[in-house]
Design an enzyme around this catalytic site. Structure first.
Site, PDB file in Angstrom:
ATOM      1  N   ARG A 282     -26.211 -72.355   2.568  1.00 61.90           N
ATOM      2  CA  ARG A 282     -24.905 -71.767   2.892  1.00 61.90           C
ATOM      3  C   ARG A 282     -23.949 -71.722   1.700  1.00 61.90           C
ATOM      4  NH1 ARG A 282     -26.141 -74.788   7.571  1.00 61.90           N
ATOM      5  NH2 ARG A 282     -26.549 -73.438   9.379  1.00 61.90           N
TER       6      ARG A 282
ATOM      7  N   LYS B 187     -18.974 -59.967  -5.211  1.00 61.29           N
ATOM      8  CA  LYS B 187     -19.774 -59.172  -4.280  1.00 61.29           C
ATOM      9  C   LYS B 187     -21.243 -59.376  -4.608  1.00 61.29           C
ATOM     10  CE  LYS B 187     -17.187 -55.187  -2.574  1.00 61.29           C
ATOM     11  NZ  LYS B 187     -17.119 -53.702  -2.580  1.00 61.29           N
TER      12      LYS B 187
ATOM     13  N   GLU C   2     -18.808 -46.896 -15.506  1.00 60.28           N
ATOM     14  CA  GLU C   2     -17.928 -47.815 -14.785  1.00 60.28           C
ATOM     15  C   GLU C   2     -16.655 -48.106 -15.581  1.00 60.28           C
ATOM     16  OE1 GLU C   2     -17.999 -48.892 -11.812  1.00 60.28           O
ATOM     17  OE2 GLU C   2     -20.061 -48.759 -11.075  1.00 60.28           O
TER      18      GLU C   2
ATOM     19  N   LYS D  30     -11.128 -54.960 -13.316  1.00 57.09           N
ATOM     20  CA  LYS D  30     -11.863 -55.535 -12.189  1.00 57.09           C
ATOM     21  C   LYS D  30     -11.251 -56.870 -11.776  1.00 57.09           C
ATOM     22  CE  LYS D  30     -15.526 -55.767  -9.375  1.00 57.09           C
ATOM     23  NZ  LYS D  30     -16.956 -55.786  -9.733  1.00 57.09           N
TER      24      LYS D  30
ATOM     25  N   GLU E 155     -11.881 -56.976   0.197  1.00 49.54           N
ATOM     26  CA  GLU E 155     -11.723 -55.549   0.478  1.00 49.54           C
ATOM     27  C   GLU E 155     -11.058 -55.302   1.836  1.00 49.54           C
ATOM     28  OE1 GLU E 155     -15.074 -52.368   0.515  1.00 49.54           O
ATOM     29  OE2 GLU E 155     -14.817 -52.954  -1.569  1.00 49.54           O
TER      30      GLU E 155
ATOM     31  N   ARG F 197      -9.133 -53.397  -3.228  1.00 48.46           N
ATOM     32  CA  ARG F 197     -10.432 -53.403  -3.903  1.00 48.46           C
ATOM     33  C   ARG F 197     -11.239 -52.140  -3.652  1.00 48.46           C
ATOM     34  NH1 ARG F 197     -14.407 -58.589  -4.572  1.00 48.46           N
ATOM     35  NH2 ARG F 197     -16.047 -57.509  -5.720  1.00 48.46           N
TER      36      ARG F 197
ATOM     37  N   ASN G  58     -14.486 -48.432  -5.692  1.00 52.33           N
ATOM     38  CA  ASN G  58     -15.567 -47.580  -5.201  1.00 52.33           C
ATOM     39  C   ASN G  58     -15.374 -46.117  -5.594  1.00 52.33           C
ATOM     40  OD1 ASN G  58     -17.185 -49.520  -3.726  1.00 52.33           O
ATOM     41  ND2 ASN G  58     -15.486 -49.647  -2.279  1.00 52.33           N
TER      42      ASN G  58
ATOM     43  N   HIS H  54     -18.295 -43.755  -5.876  1.00 55.73           N
ATOM     44  CA  HIS H  54     -19.478 -44.465  -5.401  1.00 55.73           C
ATOM     45  C   HIS H  54     -20.037 -43.930  -4.086  1.00 55.73           C
ATOM     46  CE1 HIS H  54     -18.525 -47.134  -8.629  1.00 55.73           C
ATOM     47  NE2 HIS H  54     -19.433 -48.025  -8.295  1.00 55.73           N
TER      48      HIS H  54
ATOM     49  N   HIS I 191     -23.810 -43.478  -4.579  1.00 60.71           N
ATOM     50  CA  HIS I 191     -24.813 -44.282  -3.882  1.00 60.71           C
ATOM     51  C   HIS I 191     -25.782 -43.399  -3.095  1.00 60.71           C
ATOM     52  CE1 HIS I 191     -22.410 -48.337  -3.833  1.00 60.71           C
ATOM     53  NE2 HIS I 191     -22.984 -48.084  -4.992  1.00 60.71           N
TER      54      HIS I 191
ATOM     55  N   HIS J  99     -27.533 -46.101 -12.138  1.00 64.64           N
ATOM     56  CA  HIS J  99     -26.319 -46.222 -11.325  1.00 64.64           C
ATOM     57  C   HIS J  99     -25.156 -45.462 -11.952  1.00 64.64           C
ATOM     58  CE1 HIS J  99     -23.272 -48.022  -8.733  1.00 64.64           C
ATOM     59  NE2 HIS J  99     -22.610 -48.377  -9.817  1.00 64.64           N
TER      60      HIS J  99
END
Length: 366
Positions: free
Chosen positions: A118, A140, A182, A225, A235, A245, A249, A252, A256, A268
């Site tokens: 965990r 993330k 990016e 960032k 987010e 946040r 994206n 993206h 994606h 990417h």
């Protein structure tokens, strides 16, 4: 010289950027650790051996866990393999996971750390521009599924991120260029100085891994960032109802979808480059940005030889975008600009408008 960027999130940490900062790894790992699992991609096998040497003090067990390169690492099978290694090694809550490689490797390593017992501590050592500027910072973590990219994951912040710029000297030029997409994204959503630096310096300096220009761009991208995730780690929205946040994206949603349609055979950053031009076209058609800012997207990206068009069909991309994390119910949501450095959400654009934007992007193909 190195620069330290503080990420003032729930569990504050530093991103250290500079030449030779890998030497700080022993201090970051700490003295109360018995085992370290270095999850690394095939491409950085030799560098993983170097990391083991850096950590090779008495009574510290260093386990090298090699995973596939690129997005192939982010699968349930590879995740289970990593868990198995930790279990067989007797990994406890006081031990540490290190992610060494590009963005896919650090995404995976973070999710391994988030889910083992965990949550155990982890440190990121990104080896690509993409990893440094985006994936390794912000907490993330996750893997891909057959339904889409990064649909399974967790927020789990690293204890530290060490961005050793020396590794960029061995990075293939296409990977260097891809990661800069990016950085460009950060310029459009938050820091126009990034765009000006690229435009004034020219591609030759920007793409030189020993250039102070590249080091400055990487540092500026990380700073964007860091500020963004400090404000909105999970987010849920920024201060005073801002986008938070989700701004990260930008480009993206379509990007994606292209990655998935290409079975991750496209880099990417290349897919995100196309995605940024798409949402710039979308914003222009909704009278949010002018033609000059739309053209600036194409010009900056093209100057770095990043793609601004894609010749595939739109319908499969539309289906993939409906699985995007920003989608709410049946409503597609896109991060767009209403001015340079002012991102917002555009919710529920008409399908025909999306198709028209794609037609403009793809030279008439639908």
């Amino acid at each position: 010289m190195s620069e330290r960027i503080a990420v003032e999130a729930a569990a504050p940490y530093e991103v250290v950027v500079g030449s030779g900062v890998i030497g700080e790894l022993t201090d970051v790992v700490g003295t109360d650790v018995r085992r370290v699992a270095v999850i690394h991609s095939v491409a950085v096998r030799e560098r993983a051996l170097g990391v083991r040497s850096v950590l090779g003090r008495d009574q510290l067990e260093v386990h090298l866990v090699e995973v596939p390169d690129g997005e192939r690492a982010k699968s349930a099978d590879v995740l289970e393999y990593c868990w198995r290694v930790l279990g067989e090694s007797g990994f406890t809550r006081s031990d540490v996971v290190v992610g060494l490689g590009g963005g896919s490797t650090t995404d995976l390593a973070g999710f391994v750390a988030a889910t083992w017992l965990r949550g155990v501590r982890f440190v990121n050592l990104p080896t690509t521009v993409l990893g440094m500027v985006d994936a390794a910072v912000g907490g993330k973590t996750g893997i891909n599924t057959a339904s889409g990219k990064n649909l399974v994951g967790a927020f789990h912040e690293p204890a530290a991120v060490l961005c050793d710029l020396d590794v960029l000297q061995t990075l293939p030029r296409p990977e260097l260029r891809s990661g800069l997409a990016e950085v460009v994204k950060c310029g459009f959503i938050a820091d126009a100085n990034i765009l000006e630096l690229i435009e004034n310096a020219g591609a030759q300096s920007v793409l030189d891994p020993t250039s102070p220009i590249l080091a400055e761009l990487v540092t500026k991208g990380i700073a964007v960032k860091a500020r963004t995730v400090a404000e909105d780690l999970k987010e849920t929205g920024g201060a005073e109802g801002g986008i938070g946040r989700e701004a990260l994206n930008y480009g993206h949603t379509l990007g994606h979808a292209i990655e998935r349609e290409e079975a991750y055979g496209i880099r990417h950053g290349e897919a995100i480059s196309v995605g940024m031009v798409f949402v710039a076209e979308l914003a222009h058609r909704h009278d949010l940005i002018d033609a000059d800012l739309l053209q600036r997207h194409r010009d900056v990206l093209a100057s770095l030889s990043l793609p601004t068009t894609w010749a595939g069909a739109f319908s499969p991309l539309l289906a993939a975008m409906r699985m995007d994390k920003k989608t709410r119910g049946d409503q597609l949501r896109f991060v767009v600009l209403e001015d340079l450095g002012v991102p917002r959400i555009l919710a529920g654009p008409e399908e025909q408008v999306l198709r028209d934007c794609f037609a403009a992007l793809a030279g008439g193909l639908r």
